[in-house]
Design an enzyme around this catalytic site. Structure first.
Site, short mmCIF file in Angstrom:
data_model
loop_
_atom_site.label_atom_id
_atom_site.label_comp_id
_atom_site.label_asym_id
_atom_site.label_seq_id
_atom_site.Cartn_x
_atom_site.Cartn_y
_atom_site.Cartn_z
N LYS A 186 0.79 -1.23 0.00
CA LYS A 186 0.00 0.00 0.00
C LYS A 186 0.83 1.28 0.00
O LYS A 186 0.39 2.34 0.44
CB LYS A 186 -1.01 0.05 1.18
CG LYS A 186 -1.83 -1.18 1.41
CD LYS A 186 -2.30 -1.84 0.15
CE LYS A 186 -3.33 -1.05 -0.63
NZ LYS A 186 -3.57 -1.70 -1.96
N THR A 235 2.98 0.75 -4.97
CA THR A 235 3.54 -0.30 -5.84
C THR A 235 2.98 -0.24 -7.25
O THR A 235 3.72 -0.14 -8.24
CB THR A 235 3.21 -1.71 -5.27
OG1 THR A 235 3.23 -1.66 -3.85
CG2 THR A 235 4.15 -2.75 -5.81
N TRP A 274 1.44 2.00 -8.78
CA TRP A 274 1.77 3.28 -9.43
C TRP A 274 3.18 3.22 -10.04
O TRP A 274 3.40 3.56 -11.20
CB TRP A 274 1.68 4.37 -8.37
CG TRP A 274 1.76 5.78 -8.85
CD1 TRP A 274 1.76 6.19 -10.15
CD2 TRP A 274 1.82 6.94 -8.03
NE1 TRP A 274 1.81 7.56 -10.17
CE2 TRP A 274 1.85 8.04 -8.90
CE3 TRP A 274 1.83 7.16 -6.64
CZ2 TRP A 274 1.91 9.35 -8.42
CZ3 TRP A 274 1.89 8.46 -6.17
CH2 TRP A 274 1.93 9.54 -7.06
N HIS A 304 7.55 -7.31 -2.10
CA HIS A 304 7.39 -6.71 -0.77
C HIS A 304 8.42 -7.32 0.20
O HIS A 304 8.27 -7.22 1.41
CB HIS A 304 5.99 -7.00 -0.22
CG HIS A 304 4.86 -6.34 -0.95
ND1 HIS A 304 4.94 -5.05 -1.41
CD2 HIS A 304 3.61 -6.78 -1.27
CE1 HIS A 304 3.78 -4.73 -1.99
NE2 HIS A 304 2.98 -5.76 -1.93
N SER A 353 -4.95 3.04 3.80
CA SER A 353 -5.13 2.37 2.52
C SER A 353 -5.27 0.86 2.73
O SER A 353 -6.13 0.19 2.14
CB SER A 353 -3.92 2.67 1.64
OG SER A 353 -4.02 2.02 0.40
N ASN A 406 -6.04 8.56 -14.82
CA ASN A 406 -5.82 7.71 -15.99
C ASN A 406 -5.70 6.25 -15.60
O ASN A 406 -6.31 5.37 -16.22
CB ASN A 406 -4.58 8.16 -16.75
CG ASN A 406 -4.34 7.24 -17.93
OD1 ASN A 406 -5.04 7.29 -18.92
ND2 ASN A 406 -3.39 6.33 -17.78
N ARG A 433 -8.00 3.67 -4.96
CA ARG A 433 -9.09 4.13 -4.11
C ARG A 433 -9.19 5.66 -4.14
O ARG A 433 -10.08 6.22 -4.74
CB ARG A 433 -8.84 3.61 -2.69
CG ARG A 433 -9.97 3.77 -1.70
CD ARG A 433 -9.52 3.25 -0.34
NE ARG A 433 -8.37 3.99 0.15
CZ ARG A 433 -8.41 5.04 0.97
NH1 ARG A 433 -9.56 5.45 1.43
NH2 ARG A 433 -7.31 5.64 1.37
N LYS A 434 -8.21 6.33 -3.51
CA LYS A 434 -8.23 7.80 -3.50
C LYS A 434 -6.95 8.40 -4.06
O LYS A 434 -6.97 9.44 -4.69
CB LYS A 434 -8.39 8.30 -2.06
CG LYS A 434 -9.81 8.30 -1.56
CD LYS A 434 -9.88 9.17 -0.32
CE LYS A 434 -11.30 9.37 0.15
NZ LYS A 434 -11.31 10.08 1.45
#
Ligand code: A3P
Length: 292
Positions: free
Chosen positions: A45, A48, A50, A100, A130, A223, A251-252
């Site tokens: 969270k 990653t 991104w 991770h 998150s 996007n 999510r946000k």
């Protein structure tokens, strides 16, 4: 090795029990690293998906100009969660991996400074927020219940990824053993363009102005949220499994959302524990972009 429905503890670190490839874990140390491998390492969270998208956009022209049709997860797959059973040994170079893993479990080739590592970290209050929401989406994670309950588990490291403090601290304190670049989620949010340039410089990848434009455009939250190749919806639905139809991986994508979820008491408790664990670490944290 200890295992329950959700967590598999291997050498002191919690993996996602239903998805982890134990064969890979048992052979991690000797997993052969190539000089031009690129690793993206994060605590869950922390940005990653991104950064997977950014790496993929930097390296693959067909991704940048949308001429090919490969999901980001297949370009930058997880090493320890080999969900689509990719034969890593047959991958053409340069290979990309997400992970991770804590610093002490990675293949020893990485400790010899072979390959490059991009490590992304995020302020842990937003990570926890998150994570809490995310735990209620996937069937493979133990449900978050309420924030208070989840906070206990997060602080005790009874989650996939174990203790956030140990992960970030471990990687930071051992940074000199690796060829590693630290990126901060909040800086990426503040200035995506500079962040893309920083990553590409570290990876020694030349990009034209037009390339950078295309990358920045396609790595924005809006996007990615609407791009099926970037947003993981497909893999969640078909390979991992959803607990509910609500909630999305993207999510946000903001900084400071924890303020909407922590009580004053929880925040104070968290601050104390943060201080105790991180006070002597010179890593910078941003808790809210408005307060900068
Ligand atoms: P939120 O739940 O706070 O929205 P990971 O990929 O490591 O699991 O991290 C997921 C988090 O990164 C989610 O945070 C997600 O929305 C956020 N994220 C993903 N892509 C992003 C983007 N392009 N810009 C900003 N945040 C993004």
């Amino acid at each position: 090795m200890e295992k329950d429905t959700y967590l598999l503890n291997y050498k002191g670190y919690n993996f996602e029990s239903p998805l982890v490839d134990v064969d890979i874990l048992e052979n991690l140390d000797d997993f052969e690293i190539r000089d031009d491998d690129v690793f993206l390492i994060t605590y869950p969270k922390s940005g990653t998906i991104w950064t997977q998208q950014i790496l993929s956009l930097i390296y693959f022209e067909g991704h940048r100009n949308r001429t090919d049709d490969l999901a980001t997860i297949d370009r930058v797959p997880f090493l320890e969660y080999n969900i689509r059973k990719i034969d890593f040994l047959k991958r053409p170079s340069p290979r990309f991996f997400s992970s991770h893993l804590p610093y002490y479990l990675v293949p020893k080739g990485l400790k010899r400074k072979k390959a490059k590592i991009v490590y992304v970290y995020r302020n842990p209050k937003d990570v926890m927020t998150s994570y809490f929401h995310f735990s209620n989406i996937l069937v493979t994670l133990e449900a978050g219940n309420n924030m208070e309950h989840f906070m206990e588990r997060f602080l005790d490291g009874k989650v996939v990824g174990s203790r956030w403090f140990d992960h970030v601290r471990g990687w930071y304190e051992h940074r000199h053993d690796f060829n590693i670049l630290f990126m901060m989620f909040e800086e990426m949010k503040k200035d995506l363009r500079s962040s893309v340039l920083k990553i590409s410089r570290f990876l020694e990848k030349e990009l034209s102005e037009a390339d950078v434009e295309a990358i920045v455009k396609q790595a924005t939250f809006q996007n990615m949220k609407s791009d099926p190749k970037a947003n993981y919806e497909d893999i969640i639905k078909h390979e991992i499994g959803r607990r509910t139809d609500e909630g999305r991986f993207l999510r946000k994508g903001t900084v400071g959302d924890w303020k909407h979820h922590f009580t004053v008491e929880q925040n104070e408790r968290f601050d104390k524990i943060f201080q105790r664990n991180m006070k002597d670490l010179p890593l910078k944290f941003i808790w809210d972009l408005n307060e900068e």
